[in-house]
Design a protein around this motif. Structure first.
Motif, PDB file in Angstrom:
ATOM      1  N   ASN A 152     124.303  91.410  38.363  1.00  0.00           N
ATOM      2  CA  ASN A 152     122.949  91.263  38.846  1.00  0.00           C
ATOM      3  C   ASN A 152     122.230  90.214  37.745  1.00  0.00           C
ATOM      4  OD1 ASN A 152     123.312  92.517  41.229  1.00  0.00           O
ATOM      5  ND2 ASN A 152     122.043  94.075  40.597  1.00  0.00           N
ATOM      6  N   ASN A 153     122.444  90.800  36.404  1.00  0.00           N
ATOM      7  CA  ASN A 153     121.526  89.965  35.521  1.00  0.00           C
ATOM      8  C   ASN A 153     122.310  88.563  35.174  1.00  0.00           C
ATOM      9  OD1 ASN A 153     120.081  89.795  33.094  1.00  0.00           O
ATOM     10  ND2 ASN A 153     121.673  90.088  31.938  1.00  0.00           N
ATOM     11  N   ASN A 154     123.468  88.411  35.322  1.00  0.00           N
ATOM     12  CA  ASN A 154     124.059  87.141  35.145  1.00  0.00           C
ATOM     13  C   ASN A 154     123.758  86.100  36.559  1.00  0.00           C
ATOM     14  OD1 ASN A 154     125.670  86.516  32.361  1.00  0.00           O
ATOM     15  ND2 ASN A 154     125.935  88.871  33.196  1.00  0.00           N
ATOM     16  N   TYR A 155     123.877  86.845  37.641  1.00  0.00           N
ATOM     17  CA  TYR A 155     123.289  85.959  38.513  1.00  0.00           C
ATOM     18  C   TYR A 155     121.877  85.480  38.544  1.00  0.00           C
ATOM     19  CZ  TYR A 155     122.361  85.204  43.658  1.00  0.00           C
ATOM     20  OH  TYR A 155     121.996  84.394  44.651  1.00  0.00           O
ATOM     21  N   LEU A 156     121.097  86.781  38.195  1.00  0.00           N
ATOM     22  CA  LEU A 156     119.600  86.221  38.153  1.00  0.00           C
ATOM     23  C   LEU A 156     119.347  85.165  36.868  1.00  0.00           C
ATOM     24  CD1 LEU A 156     116.684  86.926  39.140  1.00  0.00           C
ATOM     25  CD2 LEU A 156     116.441  88.464  37.205  1.00  0.00           C
ATOM     26  N   GLN A 202     120.058  92.341  30.589  1.00  0.00           N
ATOM     27  CA  GLN A 202     118.742  91.720  30.525  1.00  0.00           C
ATOM     28  C   GLN A 202     118.825  90.133  29.851  1.00  0.00           C
ATOM     29  OE1 GLN A 202     115.662  93.856  28.597  1.00  0.00           O
ATOM     30  NE2 GLN A 202     117.264  94.976  27.445  1.00  0.00           N
ATOM     31  N   VAL A 203     117.836  89.746  30.031  1.00  0.00           N
ATOM     32  CA  VAL A 203     117.573  88.257  29.186  1.00  0.00           C
ATOM     33  C   VAL A 203     116.330  88.286  28.860  1.00  0.00           C
ATOM     34  CG1 VAL A 203     118.153  85.865  29.320  1.00  0.00           C
ATOM     35  CG2 VAL A 203     119.384  87.150  30.700  1.00  0.00           C
ATOM     36  N   ARG A 204     116.236  87.883  27.687  1.00  0.00           N
ATOM     37  CA  ARG A 204     114.755  87.473  27.168  1.00  0.00           C
ATOM     38  C   ARG A 204     114.602  85.666  27.416  1.00  0.00           C
ATOM     39  NH1 ARG A 204     111.693  90.281  22.845  1.00  0.00           N
ATOM     40  NH2 ARG A 204     112.140  91.876  24.519  1.00  0.00           N
ATOM     41  N   TYR A 205     113.891  85.281  28.336  1.00  0.00           N
ATOM     42  CA  TYR A 205     113.901  84.141  28.660  1.00  0.00           C
ATOM     43  C   TYR A 205     112.682  83.282  27.850  1.00  0.00           C
ATOM     44  CZ  TYR A 205     116.685  85.362  32.787  1.00  0.00           C
ATOM     45  OH  TYR A 205     117.666  85.705  33.482  1.00  0.00           O
ATOM     46  N   SER A 206     112.463  82.073  28.136  1.00  0.00           N
ATOM     47  CA  SER A 206     111.366  81.291  27.558  1.00  0.00           C
ATOM     48  C   SER A 206     110.817  80.143  28.437  1.00  0.00           C
ATOM     49  CB  SER A 206     111.817  80.754  26.331  1.00  0.00           C
ATOM     50  OG  SER A 206     110.764  79.976  25.876  1.00  0.00           O
ATOM     51  N   GLY A 254     129.817  81.125  38.945  1.00  0.00           N
ATOM     52  CA  GLY A 254     130.897  80.434  38.427  1.00  0.00           C
ATOM     53  C   GLY A 254     131.943  81.257  37.400  1.00  0.00           C
ATOM     54  N   ALA A 255     131.784  82.500  37.597  1.00  0.00           N
ATOM     55  CA  ALA A 255     132.576  83.288  36.704  1.00  0.00           C
ATOM     56  C   ALA A 255     133.584  83.964  37.658  1.00  0.00           C
ATOM     57  CB  ALA A 255     131.677  84.363  36.390  1.00  0.00           C
ATOM     58  N   ALA A 256     135.081  84.277  37.022  1.00  0.00           N
ATOM     59  CA  ALA A 256     136.117  84.677  37.968  1.00  0.00           C
ATOM     60  C   ALA A 256     135.860  85.965  38.090  1.00  0.00           C
ATOM     61  CB  ALA A 256     137.196  84.538  36.984  1.00  0.00           C
ATOM     62  N   ARG A 257     135.328  86.999  37.239  1.00  0.00           N
ATOM     63  CA  ARG A 257     135.417  88.273  37.259  1.00  0.00           C
ATOM     64  C   ARG A 257     134.330  88.943  36.284  1.00  0.00           C
ATOM     65  NH1 ARG A 257     139.937  90.051  33.641  1.00  0.00           N
ATOM     66  NH2 ARG A 257     138.989  88.669  32.396  1.00  0.00           N
ATOM     67  N   VAL A 258     133.675  89.976  36.979  1.00  0.00           N
ATOM     68  CA  VAL A 258     132.696  90.629  36.138  1.00  0.00           C
ATOM     69  C   VAL A 258     132.939  90.908  34.533  1.00  0.00           C
ATOM     70  CG1 VAL A 258     131.231  92.853  35.914  1.00  0.00           C
ATOM     71  CG2 VAL A 258     131.807  91.949  38.199  1.00  0.00           C
ATOM     72  N   GLU A 259     134.261  91.104  34.454  1.00  0.00           N
ATOM     73  CA  GLU A 259     134.759  91.377  33.132  1.00  0.00           C
ATOM     74  C   GLU A 259     134.117  90.118  32.206  1.00  0.00           C
ATOM     75  OE1 GLU A 259     136.538  92.954  29.917  1.00  0.00           O
ATOM     76  OE2 GLU A 259     136.342  94.015  32.128  1.00  0.00           O
ATOM     77  N   ASP A 260     134.257  89.079  32.686  1.00  0.00           N
ATOM     78  CA  ASP A 260     133.844  88.041  31.789  1.00  0.00           C
ATOM     79  C   ASP A 260     132.287  88.178  31.362  1.00  0.00           C
ATOM     80  OD1 ASP A 260     135.865  86.558  33.052  1.00  0.00           O
ATOM     81  OD2 ASP A 260     134.793  85.116  34.049  1.00  0.00           O
ATOM     82  N   PHE A 261     131.294  89.042  31.709  1.00  0.00           N
ATOM     83  CA  PHE A 261     130.284  89.126  31.226  1.00  0.00           C
ATOM     84  C   PHE A 261     130.157  89.919  29.958  1.00  0.00           C
ATOM     85  CE2 PHE A 261     129.249  89.232  35.904  1.00  0.00           C
ATOM     86  CZ  PHE A 261     129.050  87.574  35.794  1.00  0.00           C
ATOM     87  N   TYR A 262     131.515  90.718  29.927  1.00  0.00           N
ATOM     88  CA  TYR A 262     131.584  91.655  28.706  1.00  0.00           C
ATOM     89  C   TYR A 262     132.471  90.874  27.595  1.00  0.00           C
ATOM     90  CZ  TYR A 262     129.781  95.163  31.829  1.00  0.00           C
ATOM     91  OH  TYR A 262     128.908  95.974  32.709  1.00  0.00           O
ATOM     92  N   ALA A 263     132.290  89.549  27.654  1.00  0.00           N
ATOM     93  CA  ALA A 263     133.357  88.798  26.666  1.00  0.00           C
ATOM     94  C   ALA A 263     132.883  89.366  25.261  1.00  0.00           C
ATOM     95  CB  ALA A 263     133.136  87.504  27.084  1.00  0.00           C
ATOM     96  N   ASP A 264     131.558  89.748  25.112  1.00  0.00           N
ATOM     97  CA  ASP A 264     131.286  89.986  23.393  1.00  0.00           C
ATOM     98  C   ASP A 264     131.618  91.396  22.949  1.00  0.00           C
ATOM     99  OD1 ASP A 264     130.021  87.787  22.710  1.00  0.00           O
ATOM    100  OD2 ASP A 264     128.029  88.240  23.147  1.00  0.00           O
ATOM    101  N   ILE A 265     132.074  92.237  23.818  1.00  0.00           N
ATOM    102  CA  ILE A 265     132.415  93.500  23.391  1.00  0.00           C
ATOM    103  C   ILE A 265     134.146  93.456  23.073  1.00  0.00           C
ATOM    104  CG2 ILE A 265     132.648  95.892  23.871  1.00  0.00           C
ATOM    105  CD1 ILE A 265     130.572  95.697  26.144  1.00  0.00           C
ATOM    106  N   PRO A 266     134.354  93.576  21.843  1.00  0.00           N
ATOM    107  CA  PRO A 266     135.626  93.285  21.484  1.00  0.00           C
ATOM    108  C   PRO A 266     136.695  94.494  21.937  1.00  0.00           C
ATOM    109  CG  PRO A 266     134.192  93.623  19.493  1.00  0.00           C
ATOM    110  CD  PRO A 266     133.543  93.865  20.844  1.00  0.00           C
ATOM    111  N   PRO A 267     138.025  94.525  22.082  1.00  0.00           N
ATOM    112  CA  PRO A 267     138.611  94.960  22.788  1.00  0.00           C
ATOM    113  C   PRO A 267     139.139  96.505  22.197  1.00  0.00           C
ATOM    114  CG  PRO A 267     139.882  92.780  22.228  1.00  0.00           C
ATOM    115  CD  PRO A 267     138.696  93.127  21.543  1.00  0.00           C
ATOM    116  N   GLU A 268     138.808  96.513  20.743  1.00  0.00           N
ATOM    117  CA  GLU A 268     138.850  97.914  20.225  1.00  0.00           C
ATOM    118  C   GLU A 268     137.622  98.639  20.284  1.00  0.00           C
ATOM    119  OE1 GLU A 268     138.786  95.020  18.677  1.00  0.00           O
ATOM    120  OE2 GLU A 268     137.731  94.793  16.825  1.00  0.00           O
TER     121      GLU A 268
END
Lengths: 451, 515
Positions: free
Chosen positions: B377-381, B402-406, A22-36
Motif C-alpha cells: 500500500n505504501n509503495n502504491y501510494l 511510510q514515506v516522508r514527502y515534500s 512496476g514491481a514484480a513482487r512485494v518482496e522488492d519493497f524489502y530490498a534494503d533488508i539484508p538476507p542475514e
C-alpha cells in the motif's frame, strides 16, 4: 483467504497494484533488508481464530475464568476504585469518532479539542486552578512530573514525600526522581496523617496525599503550605478528584501544584487499566512553563462567535524541542479525560457533593461495623474518605475465608493490615454482609483455636 | 420541495459519483458546556448515604460548591454526541495522513473483549484472575517471538512510557555493572522526539545523528559518537522516513564494541512483522506501541499501551510484576533487580486484551500479510503521490511502511505551504499531518497507509492531494483560505502563546476575556 482486516491482500488487487507500481513482487519493497536479518521461517505463533465467531469463543473461554467485582462483593481499592460509571460515560467513551481518532488538527478534530478543553475546564473548577493538563498516563506519573516541575521551578533537587503513600507509587517515584532528585520520606503520625515535618531551604517541595494511602484526610494542608512557602518550596498535593465535592481543593489551603488520578470519575476499574493523571497549577507563567504535557486553550477564528482551540505554549513540549523539552509527551490517556468530563458534567456541583457525603458516611459506617465485628480499625479518630485500614491476626487467612463467601474483603498492606474500600456502590446491606462475614470468620478461627 | 426552480433535476441513472466526495463535517456551533448550564438541573442521581452524616472540620470542608455545569442527562449526552460528530476517526476517514502513527482498523469485536475486563480489579486474588493473567502471559510470549527477545513486560502505559522504561533498564543495567560513567545516549534525528526526551529525563546527555546524503543515519557520525561514555543507542528502523537502514546490525555492533546497549524503537514495526526481528539484528531491548502495530484504538491520544522486550541479560531489570506460569496456573512475580513500577498495576489491560485478540485472529501468516500489504500500500501510494506535479520524496530509496514527502517544489511555485494543503485536504474528509519538527525535509508530509485501506481508498486519498495541489496552482488563495467544510473556520493561534491572553481552562477565559 483474504483476511477481513486486509482488503488488499486479495490476489487480484495485489497484482493490479504491483503492475501499477512496476514491481514484480512485494518482496522488492524489502530490498534494503539484508538476507542475514531475514526471518527464514514463519513466526512461531498459535493457530489463528480467523472467523470472528471462533475468536469470540476463544476469548470467552479465557475471560470466563475471571471472577470480577460485579460477581463478587468487592471492597478492593488501593488506587483503583469501584465507583459507579454512568451509562452516558460508556456511551460517549465508545463513540467511534472519539475512540478511533488520534492526533488530528483543530479543523477535523474540533470536537476532540473542545471535549478535552471542557474536561480540563471542569477539573479547573473542581480544583480552583486555572491550568490543567490533557491527561498524562496515571496518578503515579502525575505525581512524579509534579515533583519534577517543582524541582525545575525552584532549581532545587530534594523533595519531602509523605510516608503515607502506596508502596507501588513510591517505587515509581524512586525510579522517576531518584537519579538526580533526593527523596526524603516524612513520617506518618499516630493519627495516620503526615507526622512531624522538618524542612530547610534546600527542599523544592512537600508532597502530600489526601486522602492518603490509609484513606485518612489530611487536615494540616494550610500549615504545610505555609511551611513550604517560608522555605521557598512548593506544596504539591495529590487529591482524588471524586472527593472534592465535599473536601477542600488543594488550592484552597495553599497548594501550588495539584495532581492525582481521574479513574474515579466515570472510568471502570479495567483491571487497573483505567488510570489517567491530572496536573494543575495557577496561571503563573514560570510554573506553566514547567508542564511537559499538552495544554489546550481557546483561540478565535475568522468568524465571530466561533470557538477555536489549539495547543497552549506548544514550544514547551518535547514535540517541539526533543531533549530540550520538559520531560516527554506522547500518547497517554486522553479518552479517559473526555470520559471524566462527561462524568463531571452529569454530576454537577450537587452530584459531586452528594457522592462525597455518601462515601464519607458509608466509610464511617463500615469502620464502625468492622470495629463491631471485633477488628481494630487504625487511625479511628481521623476523618476517612473511601478507605480505612484494619489490623487482623492473619490478613491472608481472613481474606481467603471471605473470598470463599464471595467477598473480596480488601487489599492486604502487610501480613496483618487490610485496606478496606467503600464507595457509593456499597449499600449499607453490603457493608453489613462484610461485617457479618468477618465476625463469622473470626468465630470460626476462635473455634479452630480451641480445638 | 427540494431543488431550486431554475435547476432541473438530474436524470436516472444518477451515477457515477462525482470524482471527489462532497464532504461536509457536522457543524453544530456547539456552545462550551458551561454556557449550557441551568442551575438546579442534574444529569444523574447518586445514592443517599443511608448512614449518619460525617462532621468535617472546617479546614477540610469545601467552602463553596465547584462551578460545574448543571444539565439534564439528555443535554449532556447530546452535547458530547455533537462533539464526537465534529471529530474524524479511523471509522470515518481514509486515515493514512497521520504518518508515524500507524492508523489502522481497530476491530469492533476486540472492543467487546475489552469491555469484559471493565469490572476486574487488579488486586483481586490471582485465583480469580486466571483468564486475564493467561492473556498477559500469552501476549508476552507472542511479542517475544515477534521481536526475538527473551522476555516482555506489558506494564508501560504507552510507546513513550515504554521508551522511558527501556532507558530506566539501561541505566539499571550499567549501574549494576558499576558503569555509571556511561552518561550519553545516541539517537537519530528521525526518531520520535520521545527517544531524545526520555533519555534526557532519565539524566542522559543526548547525541543526535543526522541523516547522511542517502537518508540513512550517518554511520561516520555514529563512529565519532560511540565511546566509553555511551550508555545506549536508541534507534527506529525503518525510520519515520520509511527508509530501512541496511547496516543496522553494524550500528548495533559498533555500540556493543563500545560497551553500550542497543535499543530498538519499533513504533514502525507494522511493515516488518514476521520479516525481520529486533533481536536478529543484535538489539538488547525494543518496544512496541500496542495502539499502533497491534491495532488498539488511538482514543484521541490514549489510553495507549506499550510493551518492552529485552534480552535474557536484561530480563531481571524488567518493571514488575510480570506473569509467571507453572502447571497451567498463572501468578505474578517481580524480577529480582526490577526497576520497579513504571505505572500502576499491570498496565492498560483493555488494550492488552485487544492486542492479544488481534494477533490471535491473524496468526503468523496473517501478520506477514499485514506487513506485506502495508509495504504494498505504501509503495502504491508513493507511486500515485509522486505523479502529482510538485510532490517529491527525498532520497531515491525503497520504503517500507511510510514515506516522508515534500511539497517544496509546489510551495516554491505557488507560495502554498504543506500545512495549508493539510487544512484544505480536511475539506474533503481526510486527515493530513505535516510531520514532526524539525523540518529536515522541507514542506513535509508523512503518509502511512497500513494494511487497512483498500486500493480505492488510496486512490481517493491521492486524488484529493492531486486536486488540492492543482488548486494551489490555479487559485492559491482558495487553498490558503481553507477550511470551508469543517466545523470551524481558520484559527488565529497568537493568543495560545501569549501568557496575558492564553486560556487553558474556561475559568481562565472568563477571568481574562469576559470579566
Amino acid at each position: 483467504m483474504t483476511h477481513p482486516y486486509i482488503p488488499n491482500a486479495e490476489p487480484g488487487v495485489r497484482a493490479e497494484m504491483l503492475a501499477a507500481i512496476g514491481a514484480a513482487r512485494v518482496e522488492d519493497f524489502y530490498a534494503d533488508i539484508p538476507p542475514e536479518l531475514r526471518l527464514d521461517r514463519p513466526l512461531d505463533l498459535p493457530e489463528p481464530f480467523v472467523a470472528e465467531h471462533d475468536l469470540v469463543r476463544h476469548m470467552r473461554s479465557l475471560l470466563g475464568r475471571d471472577t470480577g467485582t460485579e460477581e463478587a462483593l468487592s471492597f478492593l481499592g488501593h488506587g483503583c476504585y469501584p465507583h459507579h460509571v454512568p451509562a452516558v460515560c460508556d456511551e460517549v467513551n465508545s463513540r467511534g469518532e472519539f475512540l478511533t481518532a488520534y492526533a488530528g488538527e483543530p479543523y477535523e478534530d474540533h470536537g476532540r479539542f473542545q471535549a478535552l478543553f471542557e474536561y480540563v475546564s471542569m477539573m479547573g473548577e473542581l480544583l480552583e486552578m486555572d491550568v490543567v493538563n490533557v491527561p498524562t498516563y496515571d496518578g503515579f506519573q502525575a505525581a512524579g512530573t509534579a515533583l519534577r516541575m517543582a524541582c525545575r521551578h525552584t532549581g532545587r533537587a530534594k523533595v519531602l514525600v509523605s510516608g503515607a503513600v502506596a508502596a507501588d507509587k513510591l517505587s515509581k517515584l524512586r525510579d522517576f526522581l531518584a537519579p538526580d532528585i533526593e527523596i526524603v520520606a516524612a513520617p506518618v503520625g499516630p493519627g495516620g496523617e503526615m507526622g512531624e515535618v522538618v524542612l530547610d531551604d534546600t527542599f523544592a517541595a512537600i508532597y502530600l496525599e489526601t486522602p492518603n494511602v490509609y484513606g485518612v484526610v489530611e487536615t494540616r494542608g494550610r500549615e504545610l503550605a505555609e511551611l513550604a512557602h517560608a522555605h521557598g518550596a512548593l506544596l504539591v498535593v495529590s487529591a482524588d478528584p471524586i472527593s472534592l465535592g465535599v473536601l477542600a481543593p488543594p488550592a484552597a489551603y495553599g497548594a501550588d501544584i495539584a495532581c492525582g488520578d481521574i479513574q474515579s470519575l466515570g472510568v471502570h476499574q479495567n483491571h487497573g487499566g483505567g488510570q489517567a493523571g491530572y496536573i494543575a497549577t495557577h496561571d503563573d507563567e514560570p510554573l506553566v512553563a514547567q508542564f511537559p504535557s499538552r495544554l489546550f486553550g481557546i483561540a478565535p477564528t475568522t468568524v465571530p462567535g466561533e470557538y477555536g482551540f489549539g495547543d497552549v505554549f506548544y514550544e514547551r513540549t518535547s514535540f517541539a524541542l526533543r531533549e530540550e523539552g520538559k520531560e516527554w509527551v506522547g500518547t497517554a490517556a486522553a479518552l479517559w479525560g473526555i470520559t471524566a468530563g462527561v462524568y463531571l458534567a452529569l454530576m454537577g456541583p450537587q452530584g459531586m457533593r452528594e457522592v462525597g457525603e455518601t462515601i464519607l458516611a458509608r466509610t464511617r459506617y463500615a469502620m464502625d461495623a468492622l470495629a463491631g465485628a471485633g477488628l481494630r480499625v487504625l487511625h479511628d479518630g481521623a476523618v476517612h474518605f473511601r478507605e480505612f485500614a484494619v489490623e487482623v491476626d492473619d490478613a491472608a487467612a481472613l481474606l481467603d475465608r471471605l473470598r470463599a463467601q464471595g467477598i473480596y474483603g480488601g487489599v492486604p498492606l502487610d501480613d496483618r493490615t487490610i485496606l478496606v474500600c467503600v464507595t457509593e456502590r456499597h449499600s449499607i446491606a453490603d457493608i453489613d454482609r462484610l461485617a457479618a462475614a468477618v465476625a463469622s470468620a473470626r468465630r470460626a478461627d476462635d473455634e479452630g483455636g480451641r480445638r | 420541495m427540494s431543488g431550486h426552480a431554475a435547476e432541473p433535476f438530474a436524470k436516472l441513472p444518477v451515477g457515477p459519483k462525482p470524482p471527489l466526495r462532497r464532504f461536509h463535517q457536522a457543524r453544530w456551533d456547539e456552545p462550551i458546556i458551561f454556557e449550557q448550564s441551568r442551575p438546579g438541573q442534574r444529569g444523574i442521581a447518586v445514592p443517599g448515604p443511608g448512614a449518619p452524616a460525617v462532621e468535617l472540620p472546617d479546614s477540610v470542608r469545601r467552602a463553596a460548591p465547584p462551578a460545574l455545569p448543571e444539565m439534564s442527562q439528555l443535554h449532556v449526552l447530546r452535547h458530547y454526541v455533537r462533539l464526537s460528530q465534529e471529530s474524524l476517526g479511523v471509522d470515518l476517514n481514509v486515515d493514512v495522513g497521520q504518518g508515524t502513527c500507524t492508523m489502522k482498523y481497530s476491530p469492533k469485536v476486540n472492543d467487546s473483549f475489552a469491555r469484559a475486563v471493565a469490572e476486574l480489579h487488579p488486586l483481586q486474588h490471582p485465583d480469580t484472575l486466571q483468564g486475564v493473567l493467561e492473556i498477559y502471559w500469552r501476549l508476552e510470549r507472542m511479542l517475544a517471538e515477534i521481536s526475538g527477545m527473551a522476555r516482555v513486560s506489558l506494564q508501560p502505559g504507552s510507546g513513550s512510557a515504554a521508551i522511558y522504561a527501556n532507558i530506566a533498564m539501561i541505566r539499571a543495567y550499567h549501574a549494576a555493572r558499576g558503569e555509571e560513567h556511561r552518561d550519553q545516549v545516541i539517537t537519530t534525528m528521525f526518531s520520535h522526539p520521545s527517544n531524545a526526551a526520555c533519555a534526557k529525563t532519565a539524566g542522559y546527555e543526548v547525541i543526535t545523528l543526522m541523516p547522511d546524503a542517502d537518508g540513512y543515519p550517518d554511520i561516520k557520525a555514529l563512529r565519532a559518537a560511540v565511546g566509553p561514555r555511551t550508555a545506549a543507542l536508541l534507534i527506529t528502523n525503518p525510520e519515520d522516513t520509511g527508509i530501512f537502514n541496511p547496516r543496522i546490525a553494524e550500528f548495533v555492533e559498533l555500540v556493543h564494541q563500545a560497551g553500550g546497549l542497543a535499543c530498538y524503537d519499533q513504533a514502525n514495526a507494522n511493515g516488518i512483522l514476521g520479516i525481520t526481528r529486533a533481536r536478529d539484528a543484535g538489539f538488547d531491548l525494543c518496544h512496541f506501541n500496542l495502539h499502533k502495530t497491534f491495532s488498539t484504538p488511538h482514543a484521541c491520544g490514549g489510553p495507549a499501551a506499550g510493551a518492552c522486550g529485552v534480552s535474557e541479560a536484561l530480563a531481571e531489570f524488567l518493571p514488575g510484576p510480570v506473569v509467571a506460569e507453572q502447571d497451567g496456573r498463572f501468578s505474578l512475580v517481580t524480577p529480582p533487580r526490577s526497576i520497579g513500577k513504571i505505572r500502576p498495576f499491570l498496565g492498560v489491560t483493555p488494550n492488552v486484551v485487544r492486542a492479544y485478540a488481534w494477533i490471535m485472529t491473524l496468526g503468523a501468516e496473517g501478520l506477514r500479510q499485514v506487513a506485506e500489504t502495508a509495504a504494498l500500500n505504501n509503495n502504491y501510494l508513493m507511486h500515485k503521490v509522486l505523479q502529482i506535479p510538485g510532490a517529491s520524496a527525498p532520497w531515491d530509496r525503497r520504503r517500507i511502511e511510510q514515506v516522508r514527502y515534500s511539497w517544496q517544489e509546489l510551495s516554491e511555485e505557488t507560495g502554498v505551504h504543506s500545512e495549508e494543503i493539510g487544512v484544505r485536504a480536511a475539506d474533503f474528509g481526510v486527515h493530513y499531518w505535516t510531520s514532526h519538527h524539525p523540518y529536515l525535509v522541507p514542506e513535509p508530509f508523512t503518509l502511512e497507509p497500513t494494511e487497512s485501506y483498500s486500493k480505492e481508498d488510496l486512490d481517493e486519498y491521492a486524488a484529493i492531494l492531486a486536486h488540492v495541489a492543482s488548486e494551489a496552482r490555479t487559485d492559491p488563495e482558495l487553498v490558503k483560505g481553507a477550511p470551508y467544510n469543517s466545523p470551524i473556520h481558520k484559527i488565529d493561534p497568537t493568543p495560545l502563546d501569549d501568557p496575558r491572553q492564553w486560556a487553558p481552562t474556561w475559568r481562565a477565559y472568563v477571568r481574562k476575556h469576559l470579566a
